[in-house]
Every structure is written in C-alpha cells, then in structure tokens.
Write an enzyme that holds these catalytic residues in place. Structure first.
Site, mmCIF file in Angstrom:
data_model
loop_
_atom_site.group_PDB
_atom_site.id
_atom_site.type_symbol
_atom_site.label_atom_id
_atom_site.label_comp_id
_atom_site.label_asym_id
_atom_site.label_seq_id
_atom_site.Cartn_x
_atom_site.Cartn_y
_atom_site.Cartn_z
ATOM 1 N N ARG A 44 0.847 -1.183 0.000
ATOM 2 C CA ARG A 44 0.000 0.000 0.000
ATOM 3 C C ARG A 44 0.890 1.242 0.000
ATOM 4 O O ARG A 44 1.705 1.425 0.908
ATOM 5 C CB ARG A 44 -0.911 0.022 1.233
ATOM 6 C CG ARG A 44 -1.868 -1.177 1.305
ATOM 7 C CD ARG A 44 -3.001 -1.025 0.321
ATOM 8 N NE ARG A 44 -3.994 -2.077 0.452
ATOM 9 C CZ ARG A 44 -4.189 -3.047 -0.419
ATOM 10 N NH1 ARG A 44 -3.424 -3.115 -1.507
ATOM 11 N NH2 ARG A 44 -5.126 -3.951 -0.230
ATOM 12 N N ARG A 71 -3.179 25.619 -10.331
ATOM 13 C CA ARG A 71 -2.859 24.374 -9.629
ATOM 14 C C ARG A 71 -2.045 23.483 -10.571
ATOM 15 O O ARG A 71 -2.571 22.979 -11.571
ATOM 16 C CB ARG A 71 -4.145 23.674 -9.186
ATOM 17 C CG ARG A 71 -4.916 24.417 -8.104
ATOM 18 C CD ARG A 71 -4.100 24.599 -6.843
ATOM 19 N NE ARG A 71 -4.895 25.105 -5.729
ATOM 20 C CZ ARG A 71 -4.411 25.362 -4.522
ATOM 21 N NH1 ARG A 71 -3.111 25.184 -4.284
ATOM 22 N NH2 ARG A 71 -5.200 25.813 -3.560
ATOM 23 N N ALA A 83 -8.579 28.315 1.296
ATOM 24 C CA ALA A 83 -8.181 27.135 2.051
ATOM 25 C C ALA A 83 -6.678 27.180 2.304
ATOM 26 O O ALA A 83 -5.946 27.899 1.625
ATOM 27 C CB ALA A 83 -8.559 25.854 1.307
ATOM 28 N N GLU A 99 -5.806 31.842 7.175
ATOM 29 C CA GLU A 99 -5.894 31.681 5.732
ATOM 30 C C GLU A 99 -6.874 32.675 5.104
ATOM 31 O O GLU A 99 -6.616 33.214 4.027
ATOM 32 C CB GLU A 99 -6.293 30.247 5.380
ATOM 33 C CG GLU A 99 -5.225 29.212 5.701
ATOM 34 C CD GLU A 99 -3.933 29.430 4.920
ATOM 35 O OE1 GLU A 99 -3.990 29.942 3.781
ATOM 36 O OE2 GLU A 99 -2.866 29.091 5.443
ATOM 37 N N GLU A 103 -5.216 35.230 2.488
ATOM 38 C CA GLU A 103 -5.558 35.046 1.080
ATOM 39 C C GLU A 103 -6.543 36.087 0.554
ATOM 40 O O GLU A 103 -6.470 36.461 -0.619
ATOM 41 C CB GLU A 103 -6.121 33.636 0.858
ATOM 42 C CG GLU A 103 -5.089 32.540 1.082
ATOM 43 C CD GLU A 103 -5.574 31.175 0.638
ATOM 44 O OE1 GLU A 103 -6.745 31.058 0.218
ATOM 45 O OE2 GLU A 103 -4.770 30.219 0.695
ATOM 46 N N ALA A 120 -9.339 11.928 -0.377
ATOM 47 C CA ALA A 120 -8.671 10.962 -1.261
ATOM 48 C C ALA A 120 -8.300 9.723 -0.461
ATOM 49 O O ALA A 120 -7.127 9.398 -0.291
ATOM 50 C CB ALA A 120 -7.431 11.591 -1.898
ATOM 51 N N GLU A 126 -5.233 12.726 4.257
ATOM 52 C CA GLU A 126 -5.574 14.134 4.440
ATOM 53 C C GLU A 126 -7.018 14.322 4.906
ATOM 54 O O GLU A 126 -7.937 13.702 4.377
ATOM 55 C CB GLU A 126 -5.379 14.906 3.135
ATOM 56 C CG GLU A 126 -5.721 16.387 3.265
ATOM 57 C CD GLU A 126 -5.548 17.151 1.967
ATOM 58 O OE1 GLU A 126 -5.656 18.387 2.011
ATOM 59 O OE2 GLU A 126 -5.305 16.519 0.918
ATOM 60 N N GLU A 147 3.196 33.952 -4.059
ATOM 61 C CA GLU A 147 1.861 33.344 -4.097
ATOM 62 C C GLU A 147 0.959 34.240 -4.938
ATOM 63 O O GLU A 147 0.870 35.445 -4.712
ATOM 64 C CB GLU A 147 1.280 33.193 -2.697
ATOM 65 C CG GLU A 147 -0.078 32.504 -2.662
ATOM 66 C CD GLU A 147 -0.627 32.343 -1.253
ATOM 67 O OE1 GLU A 147 -1.549 31.537 -1.077
ATOM 68 O OE2 GLU A 147 -0.139 33.030 -0.337
#
Length: 201
Positions: A44, A71, A83, A99, A103, A120, A126, A147
C-alpha cells in the site's frame, strides 16, 4: 443499521512493515506491507498529510468570496473557496482565520464548523476541515512571497451552476457549494460562534 459504528474485523488489513519513500516540505509518501484478511501480503502506497481547512466566506450582500488559483497537478487555474494547510499542532479555528486573512484580506466575526472530509481515502490520510464565516470585514491581503491568486465575489446560484457544468471540480469546493445551498434553503442549520469563542474552543 448505523454504519458509523461498524468496523467489520473481516475487512481489516494488518500492517506488517512500513517505509518512508519520500519526505518533502508539503507531502510525505509511505509504502506499507500489509496482510490482507485472507492472509496474502500486499503493498500500500499512500501520502501522509497534516490536514487543511477550507472557509466558505458569506458576504453581507448574499454573495460568497472565492478564488482563482493556478494548480500545477491540474495544469490550469481552478476556482475554489479559500483554504490552507494546518501547521503542526494547529487547531482549525486559527488556521481558518489566518488563511482567510492572508488570502483574501477579510476577517470574520462569526464562524460555524461543518466537519472534516477525507478527500482521497485510497491514497492519502488528508482531512480537510470545512467551515463557514460571516460578519466579514475587508482588510489588506497578506499573500506569501511568490503566491498568486485572484479573489472575487460569486452568487451562490452561479456557483451551483459551475459545479453542474464542470467549471468547478475541486472536491472540497463542490461539497462546500452543496452545504451552502442547504444552508441558504433553510434545510440545514449551523452552530455559529463568535470570533473569541471559536478561537478558544
């Protein structure tokens, strides 16, 4: 049957060994050898992640704050809610406040926690904590060095249309859009906290 309380032992895999494949600044990759329920050994590979927070910022004019950001894995600009990644030992409240401020430049007077999603599960541990923010006050954006993102306002109805036509595919934002729809329709309620209460809970 309450599926949340069940964890059938006949489906459990047992870790035999584990090794570090890669340790980066953002992600850590592991490879485990596990014993399957039938006794066979299998491999795994998965990503260890510190977790993140997503904010759904509700403006007084009925719109929501959103972002456009490049991205690299997708090779395109994505439309998302604000996020960011949790720092080690950090609670969702502080991460969400930081954040949103960094942002978008906005701060919020009230917060409502939705819960965590595992986006996921087949290859990452996560967890993304989803939260609403309201009572927004504009301020100065504080982006990290190098950024680049664009903040804009969106109508909730437009956001749902973007989810439906595939413009928005980011899973946390899709889930946030459906939560927003439930909230605005009165079908779901939220437990709002003041800024001070949220920061100390």
């Amino acid at each position: 049957m309450d599926v949340s309380q069940t964890e059938p032992s006949h489906l459990k895999e047992t870790q035999v060994s584990t090794e570090r494949v890669f340790d980066g600044q953002f992600l850590h990759v592991r490879r485990d050898t596990v014993r399957l329920p039938d006794g066979v050994l299998a491999t795994r590979e998965y990503i260890k992640h510190s977790g993140a927070v997503m904010v759904i910022p509700l403006l007084d004019n009925g719109r929501v704050l959103m972002e456009r950001q490049w991205r690299t894995p997708m090779g395109r600009v994505m439309v998302e809610f604000p996020a960011g990644k949790l720092d080690a030992g950090e609670c969702w409240q502080f991460c969400a406040q930081r954040e949103l401020r960094e942002e978008t430049g906005y701060s919020a007077a009230q917060w409502a926690y939705i819960g965590a999603i595992n986006n996921a599960i087949s290859y990452s541990d996560e967890a993304i904590h989803l939260t609403f923010a309201r009572g927004l006050k504009a301020g100065r954006q504080q982006l990290d060095a190098h950024e680049f993102l664009e903040v804009f306002e969106a109508e909730p109805a437009d956001l749902l249309s973007w989810v439906r036509d595939g413009t928005v595919t980011d899973v946390k934002t899709v889930i946030g859009a459906f939560w927003l729809d439930k909230l605005l329709s009165g079908q779901w309620e939220l437990a709002w906290q003041s800024l001070d209460a949220a920061a100390t809970t």
